[in-house]
Design a protein around this motif. Structure first.
Motif, PDB file in Angstrom:
ATOM      1  N   ASN A 170      41.688  20.911  27.460  1.00  0.00           N
ATOM      2  CA  ASN A 170      42.442  21.925  28.198  1.00  0.00           C
ATOM      3  C   ASN A 170      43.374  21.279  29.224  1.00  0.00           C
ATOM      4  O   ASN A 170      44.502  21.752  29.431  1.00  0.00           O
ATOM      5  N   ALA A 171      42.927  20.197  29.846  1.00  0.00           N
ATOM      6  CA  ALA A 171      43.775  19.500  30.809  1.00  0.00           C
ATOM      7  C   ALA A 171      45.005  18.905  30.134  1.00  0.00           C
ATOM      8  O   ALA A 171      46.095  18.856  30.726  1.00  0.00           O
ATOM      9  N   VAL A 172      44.844  18.471  28.875  1.00  0.00           N
ATOM     10  CA  VAL A 172      45.952  17.826  28.164  1.00  0.00           C
ATOM     11  C   VAL A 172      46.929  18.840  27.588  1.00  0.00           C
ATOM     12  O   VAL A 172      48.153  18.706  27.750  1.00  0.00           O
ATOM     13  N   ILE A 173      46.428  19.877  26.915  1.00  0.00           N
ATOM     14  CA  ILE A 173      47.352  20.804  26.245  1.00  0.00           C
ATOM     15  C   ILE A 173      47.294  22.235  26.788  1.00  0.00           C
ATOM     16  O   ILE A 173      48.101  23.074  26.381  1.00  0.00           O
ATOM     17  N   GLY A 174      46.366  22.509  27.693  1.00  0.00           N
ATOM     18  CA  GLY A 174      46.299  23.833  28.297  1.00  0.00           C
ATOM     19  C   GLY A 174      46.041  24.956  27.313  1.00  0.00           C
ATOM     20  O   GLY A 174      46.666  26.012  27.381  1.00  0.00           O
ATOM     21  N   TRP A 175      45.069  24.763  26.404  1.00  0.00           N
ATOM     22  CA  TRP A 175      44.849  25.742  25.340  1.00  0.00           C
ATOM     23  C   TRP A 175      44.355  27.088  25.841  1.00  0.00           C
ATOM     24  O   TRP A 175      44.579  28.117  25.215  1.00  0.00           O
ATOM     25  N   ARG A 176      43.670  27.135  26.992  1.00  0.00           N
ATOM     26  CA  ARG A 176      43.137  28.418  27.454  1.00  0.00           C
ATOM     27  C   ARG A 176      44.173  29.247  28.194  1.00  0.00           C
ATOM     28  O   ARG A 176      43.976  30.435  28.439  1.00  0.00           O
ATOM     29  N   GLY A 177      45.290  28.628  28.582  1.00  0.00           N
ATOM     30  CA  GLY A 177      46.306  29.351  29.311  1.00  0.00           C
ATOM     31  C   GLY A 177      45.928  29.522  30.773  1.00  0.00           C
ATOM     32  O   GLY A 177      44.855  29.092  31.213  1.00  0.00           O
ATOM     33  N   PRO A 178      46.776  30.185  31.541  1.00  0.00           N
ATOM     34  CA  PRO A 178      46.492  30.371  32.971  1.00  0.00           C
ATOM     35  C   PRO A 178      45.360  31.369  33.188  1.00  0.00           C
ATOM     36  O   PRO A 178      45.114  32.238  32.359  1.00  0.00           O
ATOM     37  N   TRP A 179      44.674  31.222  34.302  1.00  0.00           N
ATOM     38  CA  TRP A 179      43.650  32.198  34.671  1.00  0.00           C
ATOM     39  C   TRP A 179      44.322  33.531  34.948  1.00  0.00           C
ATOM     40  O   TRP A 179      45.257  33.619  35.732  1.00  0.00           O
ATOM     41  N   ASP A 180      43.846  34.573  34.293  1.00  0.00           N
ATOM     42  CA  ASP A 180      44.461  35.893  34.444  1.00  0.00           C
ATOM     43  C   ASP A 180      43.365  36.962  34.409  1.00  0.00           C
ATOM     44  O   ASP A 180      42.776  37.225  33.366  1.00  0.00           O
ATOM     45  N   ILE A 181      43.095  37.565  35.563  1.00  0.00           N
ATOM     46  CA  ILE A 181      42.046  38.585  35.629  1.00  0.00           C
ATOM     47  C   ILE A 181      42.633  39.995  35.697  1.00  0.00           C
ATOM     48  O   ILE A 181      41.921  40.952  35.993  1.00  0.00           O
ATOM     49  N   THR A 182      43.935  40.100  35.379  1.00  0.00           N
ATOM     50  CA  THR A 182      44.587  41.412  35.441  1.00  0.00           C
ATOM     51  C   THR A 182      43.886  42.430  34.564  1.00  0.00           C
ATOM     52  O   THR A 182      43.612  43.559  34.986  1.00  0.00           O
ATOM     53  N   ILE A 183      43.597  42.036  33.333  1.00  0.00           N
ATOM     54  CA  ILE A 183      42.974  42.967  32.389  1.00  0.00           C
ATOM     55  C   ILE A 183      41.599  43.416  32.882  1.00  0.00           C
ATOM     56  O   ILE A 183      41.170  44.552  32.657  1.00  0.00           O
ATOM     57  N   TRP A 184      40.906  42.521  33.607  1.00  0.00           N
ATOM     58  CA  TRP A 184      39.583  42.865  34.109  1.00  0.00           C
ATOM     59  C   TRP A 184      39.681  43.889  35.240  1.00  0.00           C
ATOM     60  O   TRP A 184      38.841  44.777  35.364  1.00  0.00           O
ATOM     61  N   ARG A 185      40.707  43.764  36.057  1.00  0.00           N
ATOM     62  CA  ARG A 185      40.899  44.708  37.157  1.00  0.00           C
ATOM     63  C   ARG A 185      41.287  46.096  36.662  1.00  0.00           C
ATOM     64  O   ARG A 185      41.054  47.096  37.341  1.00  0.00           O
ATOM     65  N   GLN A 186      41.898  46.144  35.486  1.00  0.00           N
ATOM     66  CA  GLN A 186      42.369  47.422  34.954  1.00  0.00           C
ATOM     67  C   GLN A 186      41.261  48.219  34.273  1.00  0.00           C
ATOM     68  O   GLN A 186      41.450  49.397  33.979  1.00  0.00           O
ATOM     69  N   SER A 187      40.128  47.608  34.018  1.00  0.00           N
ATOM     70  CA  SER A 187      39.043  48.262  33.278  1.00  0.00           C
ATOM     71  C   SER A 187      37.844  48.505  34.186  1.00  0.00           C
ATOM     72  O   SER A 187      37.632  47.773  35.154  1.00  0.00           O
ATOM     73  N   PRO A 188      37.033  49.505  33.868  1.00  0.00           N
ATOM     74  CA  PRO A 188      35.792  49.720  34.616  1.00  0.00           C
ATOM     75  C   PRO A 188      34.868  48.516  34.495  1.00  0.00           C
ATOM     76  O   PRO A 188      34.905  47.782  33.501  1.00  0.00           O
ATOM     77  N   LEU A 189      34.040  48.322  35.505  1.00  0.00           N
ATOM     78  CA  LEU A 189      33.113  47.188  35.514  1.00  0.00           C
ATOM     79  C   LEU A 189      32.206  47.190  34.290  1.00  0.00           C
ATOM     80  O   LEU A 189      31.889  46.135  33.736  1.00  0.00           O
ATOM     81  N   PHE A 190      31.801  48.370  33.832  1.00  0.00           N
ATOM     82  CA  PHE A 190      30.927  48.485  32.661  1.00  0.00           C
ATOM     83  C   PHE A 190      31.591  47.876  31.425  1.00  0.00           C
ATOM     84  O   PHE A 190      30.962  47.127  30.666  1.00  0.00           O
ATOM     85  N   ILE A 191      32.875  48.174  31.237  1.00  0.00           N
ATOM     86  CA  ILE A 191      33.588  47.625  30.084  1.00  0.00           C
ATOM     87  C   ILE A 191      33.776  46.119  30.234  1.00  0.00           C
ATOM     88  O   ILE A 191      33.629  45.356  29.266  1.00  0.00           O
ATOM     89  N   ASP A 192      34.058  45.673  31.452  1.00  0.00           N
ATOM     90  CA  ASP A 192      34.186  44.229  31.675  1.00  0.00           C
ATOM     91  C   ASP A 192      32.893  43.505  31.335  1.00  0.00           C
ATOM     92  O   ASP A 192      32.901  42.442  30.701  1.00  0.00           O
ATOM     93  N   ALA A 193      31.763  44.076  31.751  1.00  0.00           N
ATOM     94  CA  ALA A 193      30.464  43.457  31.463  1.00  0.00           C
ATOM     95  C   ALA A 193      30.201  43.410  29.967  1.00  0.00           C
ATOM     96  O   ALA A 193      29.694  42.403  29.435  1.00  0.00           O
ATOM     97  N   LEU A 194      30.572  44.479  29.262  1.00  0.00           N
ATOM     98  CA  LEU A 194      30.395  44.503  27.809  1.00  0.00           C
ATOM     99  C   LEU A 194      31.274  43.458  27.129  1.00  0.00           C
ATOM    100  O   LEU A 194      30.860  42.831  26.151  1.00  0.00           O
TER     101      LEU A 194
END
Length: 210
Positions: free
Chosen positions: A95-119
């Motif tokens: 990941n350090a070499v090619i960055g396969w995971r992409g940037p950290w992005d929790i936007t989608i998690w904030r848009q969903s209820p906690l129950f759905i995030d946990a699932l």
């Protein structure tokens, strides 16, 4: 394998079946996207549970031992930690070499209820890896390693097949995922247990899912 990563290698007489499996996965993904969010998430939880049940039923029908053939047994602690440590270094290093995971992005998690995030975390980070490893490094490894393929070619073939069903990624990521499959297979072989590959796979997915 991951929340974001996976792809392919074809070994000759199996090329058609790999391509067919890849097309099926793409069709299922398209169907998922048309479902409401909660239904989509529940399906992501249900599918690995169904797959785990199928592994158990198939093993019983074929009179396979879950312990000896599928590899559901305790693993040597030292070897397990060694494989997990090496795998973590490989994960962070690539990941350090090619960055396969992409940037950290929790936007989608904030848009969903906690129950759905946990699932989502449960489905992608835990149940998905558990099901995939029980299928590939468990049941299929136990069956194929006793054929003319032997252990080494079974590991290579399963790494390719497993990577091939995750088809939406770049050639570089495909190569990384194929090597991932080899490492997971090596862990299965050297420890005699499917538990180390499961833990390694869970580690990768929990890192990649965010």
């Amino acid at each position: 394998m991951l929340g974001r990563t996976h792809a392919a290698c074809a070994v000759s007489p199996y090329g058609y079946s790999i391509a067919k499996a890849s097309r099926t996965v793409q069709q299922q993904s398209a169907m998922f996207e048309r479902l409401p969010e909660l239904q989509r998430t529940l399906l992501k939880v249900a599918m690995p549970l169904i797959a785990i049940g199928a592994v158990v039923l198939t093993s019983r029908r074929r009179r396979l031992s879950l312990r000896d053939d599928v590899g559901i047994r305790p693993a040597p602690v030292g070897k397990t930690l060694l494989f997990i440590g090496f795998y973590a270094a490989w994960m962070f290093g690539t990941n350090a070499v090619i960055g396969w995971r992409g940037p950290w992005d929790i936007t989608i998690w904030r848009q969903s209820p906690l129950f759905i995030d946990a699932l989502r975390v449960l489905a992608v980070g835990i149940l998905g890896p558990l099901a995939e490893e029980l299928i590939f490094r468990g049941l299929l490894y136990g069956l194929l390693s006793r054929t003319r393929l032997g252990v080494i070619w079974t590991i290579v073939f399963l790494a390719g097949f497993w990577a091939a069903i995750h088809v939406d990624y770049s050639a570089m990521v495909i190569g990384i995922l194929f090597i991932d499959g080899l490492l997971l297979g090596a862990a299965r072989f050297r420890t005699g247990s499917v538990l180390p590959p499961i833990l390694m796979h869970v580690l990768w997915n929990l890192y990649a899912v965010w």
